[in-house]
Design a protein around this motif. Sequence first.
Motif, mmCIF file in Angstrom:
data_model
loop_
_atom_site.group_PDB
_atom_site.id
_atom_site.type_symbol
_atom_site.label_atom_id
_atom_site.label_comp_id
_atom_site.label_asym_id
_atom_site.label_seq_id
_atom_site.Cartn_x
_atom_site.Cartn_y
_atom_site.Cartn_z
ATOM 1 N N GLU A 96 0.877 -1.074 -0.160
ATOM 2 C CA GLU A 96 0.013 -0.060 0.002
ATOM 3 C C GLU A 96 0.991 1.285 0.015
ATOM 4 O O GLU A 96 0.437 2.187 -0.783
ATOM 5 C CB GLU A 96 -0.799 -0.021 1.249
ATOM 6 C CG GLU A 96 -2.100 -0.955 0.976
ATOM 7 C CD GLU A 96 -2.891 -1.282 2.505
ATOM 8 O OE1 GLU A 96 -3.571 -2.041 2.383
ATOM 9 O OE2 GLU A 96 -2.591 -0.456 3.523
ATOM 10 N N TRP A 97 1.997 1.498 0.578
ATOM 11 C CA TRP A 97 2.667 2.503 0.955
ATOM 12 C C TRP A 97 4.018 2.678 0.623
ATOM 13 O O TRP A 97 4.656 3.680 0.794
ATOM 14 C CB TRP A 97 2.618 3.041 2.685
ATOM 15 C CG TRP A 97 1.130 3.121 2.858
ATOM 16 C CD1 TRP A 97 0.310 2.340 3.750
ATOM 17 C CD2 TRP A 97 0.456 4.321 2.893
ATOM 18 N NE1 TRP A 97 -0.832 2.748 4.072
ATOM 19 C CE2 TRP A 97 -0.694 3.774 3.628
ATOM 20 C CE3 TRP A 97 0.760 5.317 2.523
ATOM 21 C CZ2 TRP A 97 -1.716 4.948 3.615
ATOM 22 C CZ3 TRP A 97 -0.211 6.514 2.523
ATOM 23 C CH2 TRP A 97 -1.540 5.973 3.227
ATOM 24 N N SER A 127 2.561 4.187 -5.446
ATOM 25 C CA SER A 127 3.105 4.626 -6.767
ATOM 26 C C SER A 127 1.979 4.951 -7.777
ATOM 27 O O SER A 127 2.171 5.687 -8.598
ATOM 28 C CB SER A 127 3.894 3.362 -7.134
ATOM 29 O OG SER A 127 5.219 3.181 -6.163
ATOM 30 N N ARG A 128 0.921 4.286 -7.631
ATOM 31 C CA ARG A 128 -0.190 4.305 -8.399
ATOM 32 C C ARG A 128 -0.862 5.780 -8.208
ATOM 33 O O ARG A 128 -1.147 6.573 -9.378
ATOM 34 C CB ARG A 128 -1.448 3.422 -8.037
ATOM 35 C CG ARG A 128 -2.594 3.434 -9.003
ATOM 36 C CD ARG A 128 -3.533 2.389 -9.026
ATOM 37 N NE ARG A 128 -3.782 2.261 -7.504
ATOM 38 C CZ ARG A 128 -4.969 2.924 -6.937
ATOM 39 N NH1 ARG A 128 -5.343 4.048 -7.591
ATOM 40 N NH2 ARG A 128 -4.988 2.847 -5.512
ATOM 41 N N LEU A 129 -0.875 6.405 -6.974
ATOM 42 C CA LEU A 129 -1.363 7.894 -6.707
ATOM 43 C C LEU A 129 -0.259 8.675 -7.562
ATOM 44 O O LEU A 129 -0.729 9.915 -7.941
ATOM 45 C CB LEU A 129 -1.335 8.123 -5.446
ATOM 46 C CG LEU A 129 -2.501 7.533 -4.554
ATOM 47 C CD1 LEU A 129 -2.453 8.098 -3.081
ATOM 48 C CD2 LEU A 129 -3.712 7.906 -5.176
ATOM 49 N N SER A 167 -3.392 9.641 -9.975
ATOM 50 C CA SER A 167 -4.228 9.987 -8.921
ATOM 51 C C SER A 167 -5.157 8.848 -8.613
ATOM 52 O O SER A 167 -4.709 7.887 -8.798
ATOM 53 C CB SER A 167 -4.874 11.402 -9.616
ATOM 54 O OG SER A 167 -5.896 11.174 -10.670
ATOM 55 N N GLY A 168 -6.312 9.264 -8.021
ATOM 56 C CA GLY A 168 -7.257 8.472 -7.476
ATOM 57 C C GLY A 168 -7.255 8.066 -6.076
ATOM 58 O O GLY A 168 -6.946 9.048 -5.325
ATOM 59 N N THR A 169 -7.681 7.005 -5.548
ATOM 60 C CA THR A 169 -7.876 6.783 -4.361
ATOM 61 C C THR A 169 -7.032 5.396 -3.756
ATOM 62 O O THR A 169 -6.817 4.539 -4.424
ATOM 63 C CB THR A 169 -9.494 6.504 -3.971
ATOM 64 O OG1 THR A 169 -10.014 7.800 -4.244
ATOM 65 C CG2 THR A 169 -9.480 6.238 -2.391
ATOM 66 N N LEU A 170 -6.424 5.612 -2.565
ATOM 67 C CA LEU A 170 -5.655 4.524 -1.930
ATOM 68 C C LEU A 170 -6.380 4.067 -0.693
ATOM 69 O O LEU A 170 -6.622 5.063 0.254
ATOM 70 C CB LEU A 170 -4.284 4.871 -1.634
ATOM 71 C CG LEU A 170 -3.720 3.944 -0.583
ATOM 72 C CD1 LEU A 170 -3.467 2.396 -1.225
ATOM 73 C CD2 LEU A 170 -2.212 4.702 -0.441
ATOM 74 N N THR A 177 -0.033 12.406 -7.457
ATOM 75 C CA THR A 177 0.450 13.048 -6.401
ATOM 76 C C THR A 177 1.364 11.861 -5.718
ATOM 77 O O THR A 177 0.778 10.876 -5.063
ATOM 78 C CB THR A 177 -0.412 13.371 -5.384
ATOM 79 O OG1 THR A 177 -1.159 14.555 -6.041
ATOM 80 C CG2 THR A 177 0.211 14.144 -4.035
ATOM 81 N N LEU A 178 2.776 11.908 -5.651
ATOM 82 C CA LEU A 178 3.519 10.902 -4.902
ATOM 83 C C LEU A 178 3.996 11.078 -3.544
ATOM 84 O O LEU A 178 4.107 12.423 -3.316
ATOM 85 C CB LEU A 178 5.022 10.696 -5.563
ATOM 86 C CG LEU A 178 5.731 9.529 -5.075
ATOM 87 C CD1 LEU A 178 5.306 8.414 -5.488
ATOM 88 C CD2 LEU A 178 7.144 9.754 -6.005
ATOM 89 N N LEU A 179 3.433 10.470 -2.601
ATOM 90 C CA LEU A 179 3.733 10.527 -1.025
ATOM 91 C C LEU A 179 4.609 9.816 -0.733
ATOM 92 O O LEU A 179 4.939 8.666 -1.148
ATOM 93 C CB LEU A 179 2.275 10.140 -0.279
ATOM 94 C CG LEU A 179 0.885 10.992 -0.898
ATOM 95 C CD1 LEU A 179 -0.342 10.089 0.155
ATOM 96 C CD2 LEU A 179 1.090 12.381 -0.705
#
Length: 301
Positions: free
Chosen positions: A39-40, A50-52, A56-59, A130-132
């Motif tokens: 997930e992170w 990585s998908r965000l 974009s979208g929702t994790l 957006t990469l977190l």
Amino acid sequence: MANWRFDAIGTRWEIETTGVLGASERESVAAEVERFDREWSRFRPDSGVSRLGRESGTLVSADTGAMLDAFAALSAATDGAVNPLVARSLDALGYDADYSLVAGAPVPAPALWGEGVSWTDAAVTASAPTLLDVGALGKGRLVDRVMDVLGSTPGSLVVDAGGDIRVRGAAVRIGLEHPYDPAKAIGVATVEDGALCASAVNRRAWGDGLHHVLDARTGAPVRTWAATWAFAPEAMRADAVATALFFDGGPRLAADWGVEWVRMTTDGRVERSPGCPAELFVAGGGRPARPPVRNYGRVGT
């Protein structure tokens, strides 16, 4: 004490238990670590984070609310210096998914990182790619989750993820590793039913003055503080404060959260909170860390 060692999320884990863990307990720990990583982790192309960053979208993750609420407090206390959008600068400086370690120009993160990023207890949504990066507290969060997985394990328990440690039961003496000499400790602390987490600029370091502790406002590595240690009931809170202590607002946040701490400057000066439980070896510049003291101070993502 029985001892189980394994590698995961880019660091060495050590779990000590009164009795030997069974196969089902080990499988449960491995499944929890894999879930969190899937997930992170920004180092995995198949992860939710990585998908965000790409789409974009929702994790969806049960860790979202706890971690991002804590990031909001960290960001407010440090005037935006601790910020999950620091991921872009880490990538730019070479600490990327490919571990290229080829440094480019730092990338300042937006101070208002919550704009375009929203979350609930169970999910985070980005309106644009957006990469977190949750490295400021993510390893501590996972230590807490592993402790929960082993909650029914009888007797004393120590979960150590590359030096971020949470203890249940019998007290553990832990040496505070000197950031410039891993063979020495600058002090020692006894932890019982609590956590001790650290961060240091000598770990995850590459190139000339490059390391993983960045000021998100500039995207550049910090220069004043060399190492921090934080004591709290839970590892995520200790991990978060250990990161915040590299910046001016860190001690204030620690006081608000009831966290005790030690920090050391790059020129060797040491500060501590009024109630810090550690015994410090200041005058001699550190002493050898010998058993029964657990060597301490390694830092992961």
